[in-house]
Design a protein around this motif. Structure first.
Motif, PDB file in Angstrom:
ATOM      1  N   PHE A 110     -35.065   5.228  49.746  1.00  0.00           N
ATOM      2  CA  PHE A 110     -35.374   3.929  50.358  1.00  0.00           C
ATOM      3  C   PHE A 110     -36.382   3.158  49.510  1.00  0.00           C
ATOM      4  N   VAL A 111     -37.426   3.839  49.060  1.00  0.00           N
ATOM      5  CA  VAL A 111     -38.438   3.174  48.222  1.00  0.00           C
ATOM      6  C   VAL A 111     -37.835   2.723  46.899  1.00  0.00           C
ATOM      7  N   LEU A 112     -37.036   3.597  46.273  1.00  0.00           N
ATOM      8  CA  LEU A 112     -36.365   3.202  45.028  1.00  0.00           C
ATOM      9  C   LEU A 112     -35.385   2.061  45.275  1.00  0.00           C
ATOM     10  N   GLY A 113     -34.726   2.086  46.446  1.00  0.00           N
ATOM     11  CA  GLY A 113     -33.793   1.021  46.792  1.00  0.00           C
ATOM     12  C   GLY A 113     -34.482  -0.321  46.949  1.00  0.00           C
ATOM     13  N   ILE A 114     -35.709  -0.318  47.455  1.00  0.00           N
ATOM     14  CA  ILE A 114     -36.473  -1.567  47.564  1.00  0.00           C
ATOM     15  C   ILE A 114     -36.728  -2.150  46.173  1.00  0.00           C
ATOM     16  N   GLY A 115     -37.113  -1.273  45.236  1.00  0.00           N
ATOM     17  CA  GLY A 115     -37.284  -1.743  43.860  1.00  0.00           C
ATOM     18  C   GLY A 115     -35.987  -2.274  43.278  1.00  0.00           C
ATOM     19  N   LEU A 116     -34.876  -1.579  43.557  1.00  0.00           N
ATOM     20  CA  LEU A 116     -33.563  -2.040  43.102  1.00  0.00           C
ATOM     21  C   LEU A 116     -33.236  -3.411  43.674  1.00  0.00           C
ATOM     22  N   ALA A 117     -33.579  -3.629  44.936  1.00  0.00           N
ATOM     23  CA  ALA A 117     -33.260  -4.905  45.583  1.00  0.00           C
ATOM     24  C   ALA A 117     -33.918  -6.075  44.865  1.00  0.00           C
ATOM     25  N   PHE A 118     -35.164  -5.915  44.439  1.00  0.00           N
ATOM     26  CA  PHE A 118     -35.846  -7.004  43.746  1.00  0.00           C
ATOM     27  C   PHE A 118     -35.201  -7.298  42.394  1.00  0.00           C
ATOM     28  N   VAL A 119     -34.649  -6.267  41.757  1.00  0.00           N
ATOM     29  CA  VAL A 119     -33.914  -6.489  40.501  1.00  0.00           C
ATOM     30  C   VAL A 119     -32.617  -7.245  40.784  1.00  0.00           C
ATOM     31  N   LEU A 120     -31.910  -6.845  41.846  1.00  0.00           N
ATOM     32  CA  LEU A 120     -30.625  -7.473  42.171  1.00  0.00           C
ATOM     33  C   LEU A 120     -30.779  -8.920  42.624  1.00  0.00           C
ATOM     34  N   LEU A 121     -31.944  -9.265  43.172  1.00  0.00           N
ATOM     35  CA  LEU A 121     -32.160 -10.634  43.653  1.00  0.00           C
ATOM     36  C   LEU A 121     -32.036 -11.665  42.539  1.00  0.00           C
ATOM     37  N   ALA A 122     -32.206 -11.230  41.293  1.00  0.00           N
ATOM     38  CA  ALA A 122     -32.116 -12.172  40.173  1.00  0.00           C
ATOM     39  C   ALA A 122     -30.717 -12.778  40.069  1.00  0.00           C
ATOM     40  N   ARG A 123     -29.691 -12.023  40.479  1.00  0.00           N
ATOM     41  CA  ARG A 123     -28.306 -12.514  40.355  1.00  0.00           C
ATOM     42  C   ARG A 123     -27.589 -12.686  41.690  1.00  0.00           C
ATOM     43  N   HIS A 124     -28.184 -12.179  42.751  1.00  0.00           N
ATOM     44  CA  HIS A 124     -27.525 -12.243  44.057  1.00  0.00           C
ATOM     45  C   HIS A 124     -28.464 -12.883  45.066  1.00  0.00           C
ATOM     46  N   HIS A 125     -28.214 -14.137  45.355  1.00  0.00           N
ATOM     47  CA  HIS A 125     -29.075 -14.877  46.267  1.00  0.00           C
ATOM     48  C   HIS A 125     -28.699 -14.567  47.711  1.00  0.00           C
ATOM     49  N   THR A 126     -29.689 -14.598  48.565  1.00  0.00           N
ATOM     50  CA  THR A 126     -29.480 -14.270  49.967  1.00  0.00           C
ATOM     51  C   THR A 126     -30.348 -15.167  50.833  1.00  0.00           C
ATOM     52  N   PRO A 127     -29.892 -15.509  52.029  1.00  0.00           N
ATOM     53  CA  PRO A 127     -30.690 -16.388  52.895  1.00  0.00           C
ATOM     54  C   PRO A 127     -31.933 -15.714  53.473  1.00  0.00           C
ATOM     55  N   ASP A 128     -31.981 -14.398  53.464  1.00  0.00           N
ATOM     56  CA  ASP A 128     -33.108 -13.669  54.052  1.00  0.00           C
ATOM     57  C   ASP A 128     -33.531 -12.558  53.086  1.00  0.00           C
ATOM     58  N   THR A 129     -34.518 -12.854  52.263  1.00  0.00           N
ATOM     59  CA  THR A 129     -34.936 -11.899  51.226  1.00  0.00           C
ATOM     60  C   THR A 129     -35.453 -10.598  51.827  1.00  0.00           C
ATOM     61  N   GLY A 130     -36.268 -10.689  52.859  1.00  0.00           N
ATOM     62  CA  GLY A 130     -36.825  -9.493  53.475  1.00  0.00           C
ATOM     63  C   GLY A 130     -35.750  -8.569  54.014  1.00  0.00           C
ATOM     64  N   ALA A 131     -34.789  -9.136  54.735  1.00  0.00           N
ATOM     65  CA  ALA A 131     -33.701  -8.328  55.286  1.00  0.00           C
ATOM     66  C   ALA A 131     -32.852  -7.737  54.170  1.00  0.00           C
ATOM     67  N   PHE A 132     -32.642  -8.503  53.098  1.00  0.00           N
ATOM     68  CA  PHE A 132     -31.860  -8.012  51.960  1.00  0.00           C
ATOM     69  C   PHE A 132     -32.531  -6.809  51.320  1.00  0.00           C
ATOM     70  N   VAL A 133     -33.843  -6.883  51.110  1.00  0.00           N
ATOM     71  CA  VAL A 133     -34.582  -5.788  50.470  1.00  0.00           C
ATOM     72  C   VAL A 133     -34.492  -4.524  51.327  1.00  0.00           C
ATOM     73  N   VAL A 134     -34.706  -4.673  52.632  1.00  0.00           N
ATOM     74  CA  VAL A 134     -34.626  -3.517  53.523  1.00  0.00           C
ATOM     75  C   VAL A 134     -33.197  -2.967  53.552  1.00  0.00           C
ATOM     76  N   PHE A 135     -32.225  -3.853  53.561  1.00  0.00           N
ATOM     77  CA  PHE A 135     -30.834  -3.414  53.637  1.00  0.00           C
ATOM     78  C   PHE A 135     -30.435  -2.614  52.402  1.00  0.00           C
ATOM     79  N   ILE A 136     -30.811  -3.048  51.219  1.00  0.00           N
ATOM     80  CA  ILE A 136     -30.466  -2.310  50.007  1.00  0.00           C
ATOM     81  C   ILE A 136     -31.128  -0.939  50.019  1.00  0.00           C
ATOM     82  N   GLY A 137     -32.390  -0.876  50.440  1.00  0.00           N
ATOM     83  CA  GLY A 137     -33.043   0.421  50.564  1.00  0.00           C
ATOM     84  C   GLY A 137     -32.309   1.330  51.527  1.00  0.00           C
ATOM     85  N   LEU A 138     -31.839   0.762  52.622  1.00  0.00           N
ATOM     86  CA  LEU A 138     -31.085   1.525  53.608  1.00  0.00           C
ATOM     87  C   LEU A 138     -29.740   1.975  53.051  1.00  0.00           C
TER      88      LEU A 138
END
Length: 443
Positions: A110-138
């Motif tokens: 989950f922690v590594l997934g949160i870091g991954l989410a911030f990398v993915l945000l550079a190319r994949h935009h989302t209306p809710d950044t917080g939910a996106f970060v938690v979702f990728i970790g999940l």
């Protein structure tokens, strides 16, 4: 619904079942769980091949809503079966070992997934950044409890100590995953009616303190299980579907209601009845879930993945595999579980299968995943599931080789002592198994 549409629908369902059964059978021939072939069937029938021309021809737009309805019914019954399968005593498992493995298997990825989410945000935009970060970790933390149980049975591990720990750990991880997904769903999935989500609390109370006692009286009258009649099965399925409809109406996904109803079905004195209901539900889902794979495959397009997509896929796989394997392994080893048993447990927990597809489908519906990222995550689900069998074989083979070397070294030592050489090699901590290693001998 016209006669022509009905013909296409029947043809499509038949085609889906043929593809799913055929590729599922081929998967078992190469020692893979059938779900791998079934997911692959969904991807092949999607837009990846021939730029979507085959998919559009075989599954025209007027038929897809009906297929989506069938798919949702299948996944609701699947989630009900998962809830039905989880027991309180299973969650307890082997005490501290299960707790440590479950924490490592959840927190580290989950922690590594949160870091991954911030990398993915550079190319994949989302209306809710917080939910996106938690979702990728999940999404990188989940384990497929049903697929894991099938692998344990196929490998003869279901009745071993490590099999029990694996089931308990996976059950715990899944419960945490569904709870976290429900929270994400509640934060972004209720549209403009977020107040409806608050109804989940009284709904939980009704399910626990009203529905569960009523089910106990109906299914286990006088402490004895009721006969597994078609009426009993119908009542249980109706309850699961009504629960799914209730959570959907609250702005939650219908899978949560079906899963919850499976959890509240009485356990005490109803093991045989629950097993029968589970088997009958399995017969239904075996026909309905392949439709879900194809509906999921409609959103998977790997034809234009490109170099940047391949790099993202590699990063997703590294995070998912290392996080899950490493977190589980070191969590288990912290409680002195033998190395082989810890590695076996880590390989098993890396299985994602259909459970990952369900979670990804929720993310796609909520708008947290775009089409390209959804496609990459589906590939990750398939690859990590495919890895499990070869990893287990490699671990078992390596252990067998170590044991053979240990036996050979012991024989040479005995020969030297008998010859009176007095040679005594220094004690090797790996040469003689510790008490914990002997406890893992059934593996």
């Amino acid at each position: 619904m016209t006669s022509h549409q009905l013909q296409i629908l029947f043809f499509d369902i038949a085609l889906i079942l043929i593809m799913a059964r055929g590729l599922g059978h081929l998967a078992t021939r190469i020692q893979q769980p059938p779900v791998v072939g079934e997911i692959l069937a969904g991807v092949l029938l999607g837009p990846t091949l021939l730029s979507g021309a085959m998919s559009e021809t075989l599954f025209p737009d007027e038929v897809r809503p009906m297929l989506i309805g069938i798919a949702n019914l299948g996944v609701a019954l699947f989630m009900f079966a998962i809830g039905l399968e989880i027991e309180g005593k299973t969650l307890k498992g082997n005490g501290r070992v299960t707790a440590a493995a479950a924490i490592g298997s959840t927190v580290v990825p989950f922690v590594l997934g949160i870091g991954l989410a911030f990398v993915l945000l550079a190319r994949h935009h989302t209306p809710d950044t917080g939910a996106f970060v938690v979702f990728i970790g999940l999404a990188v933390s989940v384990t497929a409890f049903p697929v894991l149980a099938r692998i344990l049975t196929d490998r003869g591990l279901s009745r071993t100590a490590i099999g029990g720990i694996a089931l308990a750990t996976a059950a715990f991880v899944d419960v945490v995953a569904w709870a976290a997904l429900a929270a994400v769903n509640a934060s972004v999935g209720a549209g403009g009616s977020h107040w409806l989500v608050a109804l989940i609390l009284p709904y939980l109370a009704v399910m626990l303190f009203v529905v569960r006692p009523l089910l106990s009286r109906y299914l286990t009258p006088a402490g004895k299980p009721a006969p597994a009649t078609p009426l009993v099965f119908a009542v249980v399925v109706i309850g699961a579907l009504l629960s799914a409809a209730a959570t959907e109406a609250m702005g939650m996904h219908h899978i949560f209601g079906a899963f919850l109803f499976g959890l509240v079905v009485p356990r005490k004195g109803a093991a045989a009845l629950r097993a029968d209901i589970h088997d009958r539900t399995g017969h239904l889902t075996s026909l309905l879930l392949p439709v879900y794979f194809v509906v999921a495959g409609f959103q998977v397009d790997l034809s234009g993945i490109g170099t940047s997509g391949l790099l993202e896929l590699a990063l997703i796989l590294v995070v998912a595999v290392l996080g899950k394997f490493g977190g589980t392994y070191f969590g288990a080893r912290s409680q002195r579980l033998p190395r082989q048993s810890a590695a076996t447990l880590a390989a098993l927990m890396n299985t994602r299968g259909l459970t990952e597809l369900v979670i990804l489908g929720v993310g796609l519906k909520l708008g947290l995943l775009d089409g390209s990222l959804y496609s990459l995550m589906v590939v990750m689900a398939v690859v990590t599931t495919v890895m499990t069998g070869p990893l287990l074989s490699r671990i078992r083979a390596g252990t067998a080789a170590e044991k053979a070397e240990s036996v050979e070294a012991g024989a040479e030592k005995d020969g030297a002592e008998k010859a009176g050489t007095g040679a005594r090699p220094d004690a090797d901590p790996e040469a003689a198994p510790a008490a914990g290693d002997r406890a893992g001998a059934p593996l």
